[in-house]
Design a protein around this motif. Structure first.
Motif, PDB file in Angstrom:
ATOM      1  N   UNK A   1      -2.755 -58.117 -26.960  1.00 10.94           N
ATOM      2  CA  UNK A   1      -3.860 -57.155 -26.870  1.00 10.94           C
ATOM      3  C   UNK A   1      -5.213 -57.837 -27.042  1.00 10.94           C
ATOM      4  N   UNK A   2      -5.200 -58.989 -27.719  1.00 11.13           N
ATOM      5  CA  UNK A   2      -6.431 -59.749 -27.900  1.00 11.13           C
ATOM      6  C   UNK A   2      -6.527 -60.865 -26.890  1.00 11.13           C
ATOM      7  N   UNK A   3      -7.117 -61.980 -27.303  1.00 14.51           N
ATOM      8  CA  UNK A   3      -7.275 -63.093 -26.375  1.00 14.51           C
ATOM      9  C   UNK A   3      -6.656 -64.382 -26.896  1.00 14.51           C
ATOM     10  N   UNK A   4      -5.765 -64.262 -27.889  1.00 12.39           N
ATOM     11  CA  UNK A   4      -5.071 -65.450 -28.381  1.00 12.39           C
ATOM     12  C   UNK A   4      -4.032 -65.912 -27.362  1.00 12.39           C
ATOM     13  N   UNK A   5      -3.706 -67.199 -27.424  1.00 11.01           N
ATOM     14  CA  UNK A   5      -2.628 -67.730 -26.600  1.00 11.01           C
ATOM     15  C   UNK A   5      -1.308 -67.137 -27.091  1.00 11.01           C
ATOM     16  N   UNK A   6      -0.538 -66.533 -26.188  1.00  6.05           N
ATOM     17  CA  UNK A   6       0.669 -65.819 -26.601  1.00  6.05           C
ATOM     18  C   UNK A   6       1.876 -66.737 -26.798  1.00  6.05           C
TER      19      UNK A   6
END
Length: 560
Positions: free
Chosen positions: A521-526
């Motif tokens: 949902x955010x912009x972190x590397x999944x």
């Protein structure tokens, strides 16, 4: 390369030859066809090629030396004299245990790399007990529901000693995470993991249709993989940009080059837009092409693609690292050319296609089994397919010198023509707003479909001879030995995934999936979160469902 006076002499001599020798012979005996072409809507093949056909060729600029720009003659200075191509037979069937047995058999027979096929539910991000998986479990490859299956597939196979290619796209992040997790459990340093994930979603919208998410989040997953692997698994190829399926859908050789490199351009642009440096991720890009029956056209195609990609990376993206400009590719012989009639003929087709790939400088090669037009390849046909590569490597002499067809008036002329045609197509794609827009508007698909339709018409009307199909038929004798997946596989796989769910730590699974949801949902590397999830035995379907909830599912015909 040629003296103008000498060219004029050759031109005059050729004209005299045509008048004195060719025309009387043609008048008396004729020729087999009025026009010869390399492919449907392909290039007309002249009766004879001379230095005049490559009079504009500049050796340093257009050819150079192997391992040097523009890489027309190959990406390695010693070609196959230093190391043979990787013999990577595509395999995967039924259960993880059966696939492990086939992998070990192939390694025992001298295969030098593994290539993993997944069943359709896995490719679509469903577990084997999902309603959408009914009737498809283990049919087109191995079912991988959880890390337990991946551990079984690679039981007894040290991941620091093999290179593994995985033909997986929409759920590529999940299967890569499982592979990394197996390596971690084996104690293998992540920097030593070698292999490739296909991870090419754009061609799914064009030709293959095993997509899950809309393009924008799909591209986000791809760039997350680029970033993660550049730091964690630098020897692992993060994408195999695939022209194979474009060609199998019916494209010409030039379209295969153009649309494949067009997809590559789109991926590079997306990664740069995500903040990645081109020279950090581009060396881990790889490509995947088909090899068809016209040997000279295929060799020219591979050479043209290498040269064009080097120019693209230099001109468009100002890449500085030489490895960023090197087009390295896997080749598979053409599945669509295999016939159910007289399947022994397929051994010959595959052999010629493999020869073209090697003469064109492929880095790895899969040769199809003769019986793949009717089912999964049997152990015997897999062995014959592998032996085809081994004979080519050790008995034919094709691997003894680098780019042996270089300097051929025909091959060099055809290389130039294919590059020019592919560049024109890429320019048209640019004018249309890029590959994503061209795919969304169905323009790319229509180009391929038009060619496929014409090729089928030619075959049905006898203009294109397919040996054993529309010419030289025989009455088939007896039934073929066909490899089949036992219907009990589906129930066994469903029982196995149920056992995994019963025995795992459910609270840990929920916690890891919640963390993944927040990252998505955010912009972190999944990628780190997916690895954490699969290590506690979250299933393929469960991870993909989290991403479905966040990203949505792509519906054909909707906006990309």
């Amino acid at each position: 390369m040629f003296d103008p006076d000498e060219l004029e002499e050759i031109r005059e001599s050729k004209a005299q030859w045509e008048e004195d020798d060719v025309q009387p012979t043609v008048d008396r005996f004729g020729e087999r066809k009025e026009t010869f072409t390399t492919d449907t809507e392909g290039h007309e093949v002249d009766r004879l090629y001379t230095p005049e056909d490559i009079s504009d060729l500049d050796y340093e600029e257009d050819l150079g030396f192997p391992g040097q720009e523009p890489y027309t003659r190959g990406v390695y200075p010693t070609g196959y004299r230093g190391r043979l191509w990787t013999m990577r037979q595509y395999a995967g069937m039924g259960t993880a245990t059966e696939t492990n047995e086939r992998f070990n058999y192939l390694l025992d027979q001298g295969q030098t790399g593994l290539s993993m096929a997944f069943d359709l539910p896995t490719q679509m991000g469903y577990d084997s007990d999902h309603a959408m998986a009914a009737g498809e479990v283990g049919k087109t490859g191995v079912a991988i529901d959880s890390l337990d299956d991946m551990e079984t597939v690679f039981d007894g196979i040290p991941l620091d000693e093999v290179s593994t290619s995985m033909t997986i796209n929409a759920p590529a992040s999940v299967l890569l995470a499982m592979y990394i997790a197996v390596g971690d459990k084996q104690g293998v340093d992540r920097e030593e993991l070698r292999g490739t994930i296909q991870n090419d979603v754009l061609k799914e919208y064009i030709a293959r249709n095993t997509f899950i998410y809309p393009p924008e989040p799909s591209m986000r997953l791809i760039t997350d993989i680029f970033e993660f692997c550049a730091a964690e698994t630098p020897k692992f190829n993060t994408i195999s940009i695939s022209g194979y399926h474009i060609r199998e859908a019916g494209s010409t050789a030039a379209q295969e080059i153009a649309f494949t490199l067009g997809d590559g351009i789109e991926y590079v642009e997306a990664a740069i837009e995500a903040g990645l440096d081109v020279d950090e991720f581009a060396p881990q890009l790889s490509f995947f092409f088909a090899s068809y029956n016209n040997i000279f056209e295929e060799v020219a195609k591979f050479r043209a693609a290498r040269r064009l990609w080097a120019k693209i990376m230099d001109e468009r993206f100002d890449a500085q690292n030489p490895k960023s400009k090197q087009l390295k590719f896997h080749t598979q012989t053409a599945g669509s050319t295999l016939t159910a009639q007289q399947i022994e003929n397929n051994v010959v087709r595959v052999s010629y296609q493999a020869l073209a790939a090697v003469l064109g400088g492929t880095q790895s090669l899969h040769t199809n089994g003769k019986d793949e037009a009717i089912g999964l390849p049997t152990e015997q046909s897999v062995r014959t397919a592998l032996r085809t590569q081994q004979i080519l490597a050790h008995e034919s002499g094709a691997a003894d010198t680098i780019d042996p067809l270089a300097g051929s008036y025909y091959v060099e002329s055809l290389t130039d023509e294919l590059e020019a045609e592919a560049r024109e197509l890429i320019e048209e794609v640019d004018e249309r707003g890029g590959m994503r827009r061209s795919i969304e508007e169905q323009w790319v698909q229509r180009q391929i479909q038009d060619v496929a339709f014409e090729r089928q018409r030619e075959q049905e009307e006898g203009e294109r001879i397919i040996v054993g199909v529309n010419e030289y038929q025989v009455e088939e004798e007896g039934e073929q030995d066909i490899e089949e997946v036992d219907e009990a596989v589906e129930q066994a796989q469903q029982d196995n995934v149920a056992t995994v769910r019963e025995e795992r730590d459910e609270e840990a699974v929920e916690a890891k999936l919640d963390a993944l949801r927040q990252a998505a949902e955010g912009d972190e590397n999944v990628m780190p979160y997916i690895i954490d999830g699969v290590k506690v035995y979250a299933t393929t379907g469960e991870v993909c469902n989290v991403l479905r909830d966040v990203f949505g599912e792509y519906q054909p015909g909707s906006s990309m």
